[in-house]
Design a protein around this motif. Sequence first.
Motif, PDB file in Angstrom:
ATOM      1  N   ASP A  10      45.543   6.862  45.881  1.00 12.54           N
ATOM      2  CA  ASP A  10      46.878   6.394  45.509  1.00 12.54           C
ATOM      3  C   ASP A  10      46.856   5.439  44.324  1.00 12.54           C
ATOM      4  OD1 ASP A  10      47.738   7.883  47.620  1.00 12.54           O
ATOM      5  OD2 ASP A  10      48.029   6.193  48.988  1.00 12.54           O
ATOM      6  N   GLY A  11      45.868   4.561  44.296  1.00 12.43           N
ATOM      7  CA  GLY A  11      45.807   3.575  43.215  1.00 12.43           C
ATOM      8  C   GLY A  11      45.579   4.201  41.859  1.00 12.43           C
ATOM      9  N   LEU A  12      44.923   5.359  41.824  1.00 10.70           N
ATOM     10  CA  LEU A  12      44.646   6.053  40.569  1.00 10.70           C
ATOM     11  C   LEU A  12      45.669   7.156  40.291  1.00 10.70           C
ATOM     12  CD1 LEU A  12      40.770   6.467  40.952  1.00 10.70           C
ATOM     13  CD2 LEU A  12      41.988   4.676  39.702  1.00 10.70           C
ATOM     14  N   GLY A  13      46.415   7.525  41.322  1.00 11.82           N
ATOM     15  CA  GLY A  13      47.390   8.594  41.165  1.00 11.82           C
ATOM     16  C   GLY A  13      46.763   9.968  41.016  1.00 11.82           C
ATOM     17  N   VAL A  14      45.601  10.171  41.637  1.00 13.38           N
ATOM     18  CA  VAL A  14      44.918  11.461  41.550  1.00 13.38           C
ATOM     19  C   VAL A  14      44.488  11.909  42.940  1.00 13.38           C
ATOM     20  CG1 VAL A  14      44.081  11.035  39.201  1.00 13.38           C
ATOM     21  CG2 VAL A  14      42.661  10.377  41.164  1.00 13.38           C
ATOM     22  N   SER A  15      44.132  13.191  43.046  1.00  9.53           N
ATOM     23  CA  SER A  15      43.591  13.728  44.287  1.00  9.53           C
ATOM     24  C   SER A  15      42.515  14.747  43.957  1.00  9.53           C
ATOM     25  CB  SER A  15      44.698  14.378  45.123  1.00  9.53           C
ATOM     26  OG  SER A  15      45.248  15.495  44.441  1.00  9.53           O
ATOM     27  N   PHE A  16      41.587  14.936  44.902  1.00  4.47           N
ATOM     28  CA  PHE A  16      40.482  15.871  44.706  1.00  4.47           C
ATOM     29  C   PHE A  16      40.340  16.748  45.943  1.00  4.47           C
ATOM     30  CE2 PHE A  16      39.471  12.092  42.206  1.00  4.47           C
ATOM     31  CZ  PHE A  16      39.196  12.631  40.961  1.00  4.47           C
ATOM     32  N   ASN A  17      40.017  18.010  45.717  1.00  6.94           N
ATOM     33  CA  ASN A  17      39.770  18.943  46.801  1.00  6.94           C
ATOM     34  C   ASN A  17      38.259  18.966  47.049  1.00  6.94           C
ATOM     35  OD1 ASN A  17      40.720  20.676  48.736  1.00  6.94           O
ATOM     36  ND2 ASN A  17      40.744  22.471  47.422  1.00  6.94           N
ATOM     37  N   ILE A  18      37.824  18.330  48.116  1.00  3.78           N
ATOM     38  CA  ILE A  18      36.402  18.085  48.351  1.00  3.78           C
ATOM     39  C   ILE A  18      35.852  18.999  49.438  1.00  3.78           C
ATOM     40  CG2 ILE A  18      34.668  16.355  48.970  1.00  3.78           C
ATOM     41  CD1 ILE A  18      36.085  15.817  46.340  1.00  3.78           C
ATOM     42  N   PRO A  19      34.796  19.780  49.141  1.00  5.72           N
ATOM     43  CA  PRO A  19      34.171  20.609  50.182  1.00  5.72           C
ATOM     44  C   PRO A  19      33.056  19.835  50.877  1.00  5.72           C
ATOM     45  CG  PRO A  19      33.213  21.148  48.075  1.00  5.72           C
ATOM     46  CD  PRO A  19      34.240  20.066  47.808  1.00  5.72           C
ATOM     47  N   SER A  20      32.868  20.049  52.148  1.00  6.44           N
ATOM     48  CA  SER A  20      31.725  19.436  52.838  1.00  6.44           C
ATOM     49  C   SER A  20      30.526  20.378  52.839  1.00  6.44           C
ATOM     50  CB  SER A  20      32.096  19.067  54.277  1.00  6.44           C
ATOM     51  OG  SER A  20      32.364  20.224  55.044  1.00  6.44           O
ATOM     52  N   LEU A 165      42.094  -0.698  44.165  1.00  3.37           N
ATOM     53  CA  LEU A 165      42.324   0.323  43.140  1.00  3.37           C
ATOM     54  C   LEU A 165      41.873   1.699  43.606  1.00  3.37           C
ATOM     55  CD1 LEU A 165      43.124   1.126  40.254  1.00  3.37           C
ATOM     56  CD2 LEU A 165      40.812   0.476  39.521  1.00  3.37           C
ATOM     57  N   PHE A 166      40.729   1.774  44.302  1.00  2.09           N
ATOM     58  CA  PHE A 166      40.171   3.058  44.720  1.00  2.09           C
ATOM     59  C   PHE A 166      40.504   3.409  46.176  1.00  2.09           C
ATOM     60  CE2 PHE A 166      37.528   1.663  41.172  1.00  2.09           C
ATOM     61  CZ  PHE A 166      37.496   2.802  40.388  1.00  2.09           C
ATOM     62  N   ARG A 167      41.595   2.837  46.688  1.00  5.87           N
ATOM     63  CA  ARG A 167      41.988   3.153  48.064  1.00  5.87           C
ATOM     64  C   ARG A 167      42.212   4.666  48.207  1.00  5.87           C
ATOM     65  NH1 ARG A 167      46.226   0.695  45.420  1.00  5.87           N
ATOM     66  NH2 ARG A 167      48.270   1.760  45.436  1.00  5.87           N
ATOM     67  N   MET A 168      41.843   5.190  49.379  1.00  6.18           N
ATOM     68  CA  MET A 168      41.897   6.644  49.547  1.00  6.18           C
ATOM     69  C   MET A 168      42.461   7.015  50.915  1.00  6.18           C
ATOM     70  SD  MET A 168      37.868   7.583  50.118  1.00  6.18           S
ATOM     71  CE  MET A 168      37.063   7.219  51.674  1.00  6.18           C
ATOM     72  N   TRP A 169      42.860   8.297  51.015  1.00  7.52           N
ATOM     73  CA  TRP A 169      43.391   8.817  52.278  1.00  7.52           C
ATOM     74  C   TRP A 169      43.185  10.326  52.311  1.00  7.52           C
ATOM     75  CZ3 TRP A 169      46.847  12.491  53.956  1.00  7.52           C
ATOM     76  CH2 TRP A 169      47.242  12.410  55.304  1.00  7.52           C
ATOM     77  N   SER A 170      42.897  10.844  53.512  1.00  4.24           N
ATOM     78  CA  SER A 170      42.776  12.296  53.699  1.00  4.24           C
ATOM     79  C   SER A 170      43.103  12.612  55.150  1.00  4.24           C
ATOM     80  CB  SER A 170      41.356  12.772  53.369  1.00  4.24           C
ATOM     81  OG  SER A 170      40.430  12.328  54.354  1.00  4.24           O
ATOM     82  N   THR A 171      43.293  13.869  55.434  1.00  2.74           N
ATOM     83  CA  THR A 171      43.577  14.259  56.820  1.00  2.74           C
ATOM     84  C   THR A 171      42.376  13.993  57.720  1.00  2.74           C
ATOM     85  OG1 THR A 171      42.930  16.542  56.276  1.00  2.74           O
ATOM     86  CG2 THR A 171      45.282  15.996  56.174  1.00  2.74           C
ATOM     87  N   LYS A 172      41.152  14.091  57.179  1.00  2.00           N
ATOM     88  CA  LYS A 172      39.966  13.784  57.983  1.00  2.00           C
ATOM     89  C   LYS A 172      39.937  12.310  58.363  1.00  2.00           C
ATOM     90  CE  LYS A 172      36.453  17.288  57.040  1.00  2.00           C
ATOM     91  NZ  LYS A 172      35.076  17.521  56.540  1.00  2.00           N
ATOM     92  N   ILE A 173      40.304  11.460  57.423  1.00  3.46           N
ATOM     93  CA  ILE A 173      40.361  10.027  57.718  1.00  3.46           C
ATOM     94  C   ILE A 173      41.422   9.765  58.780  1.00  3.46           C
ATOM     95  CG2 ILE A 173      40.988   7.767  56.773  1.00  3.46           C
ATOM     96  CD1 ILE A 173      39.732   8.663  54.123  1.00  3.46           C
TER      97      ILE A 173
END
Length: 332
Positions: A10-20, A165-173
Amino acid sequence: MSDYTVVYFDGLGVSFNIPSVAFTIGSYEVKWYGIIIAFGFMLAVLYGGRMAYKWKMSLDGMTDVLLWGLVFGIIGARAYYVIFEWDYYSVHPSEILAIWNGGIAIYGGIIGAFIGAAIGCKIGKIDFRNLLDLGALGLLIGQGIGRWGNFFNQEAFGTNTDTALFRMWSTKIRDALEANQAELLSKGVEVDPAKAVHPTFLYESIWCILLFFALHYVVKKHRKFKGEIFLLYGIFYGLERAVVEGMRTDSLYIGSSNIRSSQLLSLIIVVLFTIRLISMFIQLKRGTLGRQYQLNPPPLREAFAPVQGDYKYSAGAVSAAATDFFCVKSIK
């Protein structure tokens, strides 16, 4: 590849599609977590080999250190985790060795690795004090890179934040926090699964990489005695871990208390290592530092002083009474 997760910053206004999962071999999935850990380990080994060559340390001996350290490091990492999750593993003993299902701790790995390294040093005839300094630098490389495996797994994150600044969120979290809400509340940790969290994996990764470069500089320009880098590593990594561990939502606790095991251990290490470092600098200044810690100790003195002058032997001109048991007859 499968199991993608969209991670929002959110702080950067970007999102990434991350594979495990990186790729599959038949039905076996090779995950990014393992690849990143292996990559960090490889770089640490390459760095250690290069420094060992410069320090004129036996490469055969270093191989012994590497093998023993690796084996004991894995055992220690798993044992540490199992000990502090004993309520679960005491009921599921068959899962204690199932390390592939997750559950390792960095501090346990560090402790185990240095125990194994001590054995390897004994076998390979390597100076253990030099190895401690070299191992500390290698650990920082491995930790700095390896923490990114937590990112691909979406784990080792912290509590809620609206300002980082680098706060993050995902459905896994979100799912992980919802599943552990009751346990977190019992430890006094309140989190909202719908809000962004601290990327604590990132904090530790950046700190370890910066600390590596700082200590590498000390090695090149200002190292005063063997073991100095290891002590500095313990102090500065311990300080960082004590702070960041307090933010995490997946800490290991001591029994049923609210005391985080790694946070307490970090503080103990900081205090003990600081006292030891100050003590060794005082000894260095006074000229009383043990020879085994000196980088370039002076040559040892001769154990016996040379005899001054020639020894004068008796000519045997000694008379003795005939009744003496031992006697020397006069030589004519």
